[in-house]
Scaffold this active site. Structure first.
Site, mmCIF file in Angstrom:
data_model
loop_
_atom_site.group_PDB
_atom_site.id
_atom_site.type_symbol
_atom_site.label_atom_id
_atom_site.label_comp_id
_atom_site.label_asym_id
_atom_site.label_seq_id
_atom_site.Cartn_x
_atom_site.Cartn_y
_atom_site.Cartn_z
ATOM 1 N N ARG A 50 0.849 -1.191 0.000
ATOM 2 C CA ARG A 50 0.000 0.000 0.000
ATOM 3 C C ARG A 50 0.886 1.243 0.000
ATOM 4 O O ARG A 50 2.092 1.144 0.160
ATOM 5 C CB ARG A 50 -0.951 -0.012 1.204
ATOM 6 C CG ARG A 50 -0.216 -0.385 2.483
ATOM 7 C CD ARG A 50 -0.642 0.313 3.682
ATOM 8 N NE ARG A 50 -0.529 1.736 3.567
ATOM 9 C CZ ARG A 50 0.619 2.419 3.679
ATOM 10 N NH1 ARG A 50 1.781 1.821 3.903
ATOM 11 N NH2 ARG A 50 0.640 3.734 3.572
ATOM 12 N N GLY A 51 0.205 2.401 -0.160
ATOM 13 C CA GLY A 51 0.960 3.638 -0.341
ATOM 14 C C GLY A 51 1.045 3.887 -1.844
ATOM 15 O O GLY A 51 1.368 2.962 -2.608
ATOM 16 N N ALA A 52 0.743 5.121 -2.257
ATOM 17 C CA ALA A 52 0.590 5.400 -3.685
ATOM 18 C C ALA A 52 1.796 4.983 -4.535
ATOM 19 O O ALA A 52 1.633 4.241 -5.513
ATOM 20 C CB ALA A 52 0.265 6.884 -3.871
ATOM 21 N N ARG A 94 -7.359 -0.492 -7.034
ATOM 22 C CA ARG A 94 -7.596 0.668 -6.162
ATOM 23 C C ARG A 94 -7.745 1.911 -7.043
ATOM 24 O O ARG A 94 -6.875 2.160 -7.895
ATOM 25 C CB ARG A 94 -6.448 0.853 -5.151
ATOM 26 C CG ARG A 94 -6.298 -0.333 -4.184
ATOM 27 C CD ARG A 94 -5.462 0.017 -2.980
ATOM 28 N NE ARG A 94 -6.197 0.828 -2.027
ATOM 29 C CZ ARG A 94 -5.634 1.437 -0.987
ATOM 30 N NH1 ARG A 94 -4.335 1.332 -0.788
ATOM 31 N NH2 ARG A 94 -6.361 2.153 -0.144
ATOM 32 N N ASP A 242 -2.177 10.844 -2.542
ATOM 33 C CA ASP A 242 -2.523 9.772 -3.483
ATOM 34 C C ASP A 242 -2.838 10.302 -4.867
ATOM 35 O O ASP A 242 -2.639 9.614 -5.865
ATOM 36 C CB ASP A 242 -3.691 8.942 -2.945
ATOM 37 C CG ASP A 242 -3.204 8.052 -1.823
ATOM 38 O OD1 ASP A 242 -3.080 8.543 -0.681
ATOM 39 O OD2 ASP A 242 -2.889 6.884 -2.107
ATOM 40 N N ASN A 252 -5.735 12.286 -0.031
ATOM 41 C CA ASN A 252 -4.830 11.475 0.801
ATOM 42 C C ASN A 252 -5.709 10.723 1.800
ATOM 43 O O ASN A 252 -6.942 10.861 1.820
ATOM 44 C CB ASN A 252 -3.800 12.374 1.498
ATOM 45 C CG ASN A 252 -2.685 11.555 2.147
ATOM 46 O OD1 ASN A 252 -2.105 10.679 1.523
ATOM 47 N ND2 ASN A 252 -2.407 11.806 3.416
HETATM 48 O O1 MRU Z 1 -4.779 3.231 1.894
HETATM 49 P P1 MRU Z 1 -3.302 3.458 1.904
HETATM 50 O O2 MRU Z 1 -2.629 2.950 3.122
HETATM 51 O O3 MRU Z 1 -2.663 2.969 0.621
HETATM 52 O O4 MRU Z 1 -3.156 5.048 1.906
HETATM 53 C C1 MRU Z 1 -1.865 5.594 1.809
HETATM 54 C C2 MRU Z 1 -1.851 7.070 1.925
HETATM 55 O O5 MRU Z 1 -2.861 7.715 1.996
HETATM 56 C C3 MRU Z 1 -0.504 7.733 1.861
HETATM 57 O O6 MRU Z 1 -0.520 8.906 2.607
HETATM 58 C C4 MRU Z 1 -0.181 8.077 0.405
HETATM 59 O O7 MRU Z 1 -0.338 6.969 -0.423
HETATM 60 C C5 MRU Z 1 1.189 8.604 0.243
HETATM 61 S S1 MRU Z 1 2.420 7.350 0.473
HETATM 62 C C6 MRU Z 1 3.950 7.963 0.131
#
Ligand code: MRU
Length: 354
Positions: A50-52, A94, A242, A252
Site C-alpha cells: 500500500r501507499g501510492a 484501487r 494519493d 490522501n
Molecule cells: O490506503 P493506503 O494505506 O494505501 O493510503 C496511503 C496514503 O494515503 C498515503 O498517505 C499516500 O499513499 C502517500 S504514500 C507515500
C-alpha cells in the site's frame, strides 16, 4: 538491522515478486511470494502492499507475471492485448492513487511503441521498465527529502498522518523521507503519528518504521490532533498524497482534511510531500478525484473484533480531499510549490528536470 525490503523482484524475467505483507505488521515480518497477476491484484486490494508510489511499483512488476503466462507461439499484437487486459485488471484494484495507472500506462506505452518485438523479449523489457520505475521512485524520494527538510526546524513537533515511509514507496517515502533526512542531519525533532483509523497505518506502520530508526515518535489517536496542536506541541504537519489535481486539491488518507483544517485553525503550516507521479493534471480540481469506498467491516469488525452493532449503516471512504487553500506547500522531487496555485504547480512540474 537492515530494514526488510517492501517490494523485491526475485530473479530474471522468469522470476517472481516478493512483497512484505504490511497487513501483518508490526507483529510479524512475513513475505508474500507472488507468481500471478491475481495475487498482485489481491495484495494491492487488501493493502498487503500500500501507499501510492508502492502500488505503482508493485503493479509494474505484476505485469511481468502476466507476460510469463503468454504462450510461446502467440503473436506480438495479441500478446500486447492480453497484457493490456492484465494492466486494466491491476488498475482496477484501487481507484484513488494515480501512481497505479501512471506506472501501468508507462509500461504499456513502452510495448505499444515496439509492436514488432519478439514475444520472448516482452518479459525482459517489462522487467527493465519496472526496475526503472522502482529506482526512479527511490531517487524521487531522496530529492523530496532534500527539498522538504527546510520544514523541520530544530526542536520542531511534526504531525503526520497515515504511513508515507519506505513501506509506501520505492525509496524512503515522501513525508517520512523528509523526517529521515532531518534525522540524518542531526536536527532534533519529535513526531506525532496519528493512528489513522480505521486500518491504523499510522499506529502499525509509521511508528514501527520511525522507532527502528530511533526517531522520537509519539502515537496519538486521530482525535488527539486538535489538543496536541492547541498545546503548541506541533509546528508543522507533513503528509503524503494519493492524487493531486491541477489546482492543488490533494486526495490522501481519510482524516487528512481534518488535519489540514486543524492546522488552519491553529496557524500551523500544512505541507504535502509527493512525487510528480502523484499529480493528475487532467483533473481541474479535487471534485473529480475518484474516492475509494472500502468494506464496512473495516469499521464494524476492526481487526476481527465486533466494534459496532450488526446491521448499522456505515460510510467508509478510504481517502478525502484537502482543498489547495489549506495547503502551505507541496514538496516534489522538482522543487517546492508555494503558494499552491495551478500556475505554480505547472511551473514546477514542467521545468526541465534530470
Ligand atoms: O490506503 P493506503 O494505506 O494505501 O493510503 C496511503 C496514503 O494515503 C498515503 O498517505 C499516500 O499513499 C502517500 S504514500 C507515500
Amino acid at each position: 538491522m537492515p530494514r526488510p525490503p517492501n517490494i523485491l523482484w526475485i530473479g530474471d524475467a522468469t522470476g517472481h515478486l516478493q512483497l512484505l505483507d504490511q497487513r501483518q505488521l508490526p507483529s510479524c515480518v512475513v513475505n508474500l511470494e507472488l507468481r500471478d497477476v491475481k495475487g498482485v491484484y489481491d495484495a494491492i486490494r487488501s493493502l498487503a502492499v500500500r501507499g501510492a508510489p508502492a502500488i505503482g511499483v508493485a503493479a509494474a512488476y505484476g505485469l511481468i507475471l502476466a507476460a510469463q503466462k503468454i504462450p510461446a507461439g502467440e503473436k506480438t499484437e495479441s500478446a500486447i492485448l492480453r497484457l493490456q487486459e492484465a494492466a486494466d485488471f491491476l488498475n482496477s484494484s484501487r481507484p484513488t492513487a494515480v501512481n497505479l495507472s501512471w506506472s501501468l500506462r508507462r509500461c504499456m506505452t513502452l510495448l505499444q511503441k515496439a509492436p514488432s518485438v519478439a514475444v520472448s523479449k516482452i518479459g525482459p523489457m517489462l522487467l527493465e521498465e519496472a526496475r526503472a520505475i522502482h529506482d526512479e521512485d527511490a531517487r524521487m524520494c531522496a530529492k523530496i527529502a532534500r527539498y522538504g527538510v527546510q520544514f523541520v526546524t530544530p526542536g520542531a513537533g511534526v504531525l503526520t498522518h497515515c504511513n508515507t515511509g519506505y513501506l509506501a514507496a520505492g525509496g524512503d517515502g515522501t513525508a517520512l523521507a523528509i523526517l529521515y533526512e532531518a534525522h540524518r542531519r542531526g536536527i532534533p525533532f519529535r513526531v506525532f503519528a496519528d493512528e489513522t483509523r480505521p486500518l491504523l497505518q499510522g499506529a502499525r506502520l509509521t511508528t514501527w518504521e520511525l522507532s527502528q530508526e530511533n526517531i522520537d515518535v509519539t502515537l496519538i489517536t486521530d482525535s488527539m490532533a486538535a489538543p496536541v496542536m492547541a498545546q503548541r506541541k506541533v509546528n508543522v504537519a507533513i503528509v503524503g498524497a494519493d492524487r493531486i489535481a491541477a489546482n492543488g486539491d490533494t486526495a490522501n488518507k481519510i482524516g487528512t482534511y481534518s488535519v489540514a483544517t486543524l492546522c488552519h485553525a491553529h496557524g500551523i503550516p500544512f505541507v504535502v510531500a509527493a512525487a510528480t507521479s502523484s499529480f493528475d493534471l487532467s483533473l481541474q480540481s479535487g471534485d473529480a478525484i475518484p474516492i475509494e469506498q472500502r468494506d464496512e467491516r473495516e469499521i464494524t469488525r476492526g481487526f476481527g473484533s465486533q466494534t459496532a452493532p450488526d446491521g448499522v449503516a456505515v460510510y467508509n471512504p478510504a481517502f478525502d480531499v484537502t482543498p489547495a487553500r489549506l495547503i502551505h506547500a507541496i514538496v516534489t522531487e522538482r522543487g517546492v510549490v508555494t503558494p499552491v496555485t495551478p500556475e505554480n504547480i505547472r511551473a514546477v512540474i514542467e521545468q526541465n528536470y534530470n
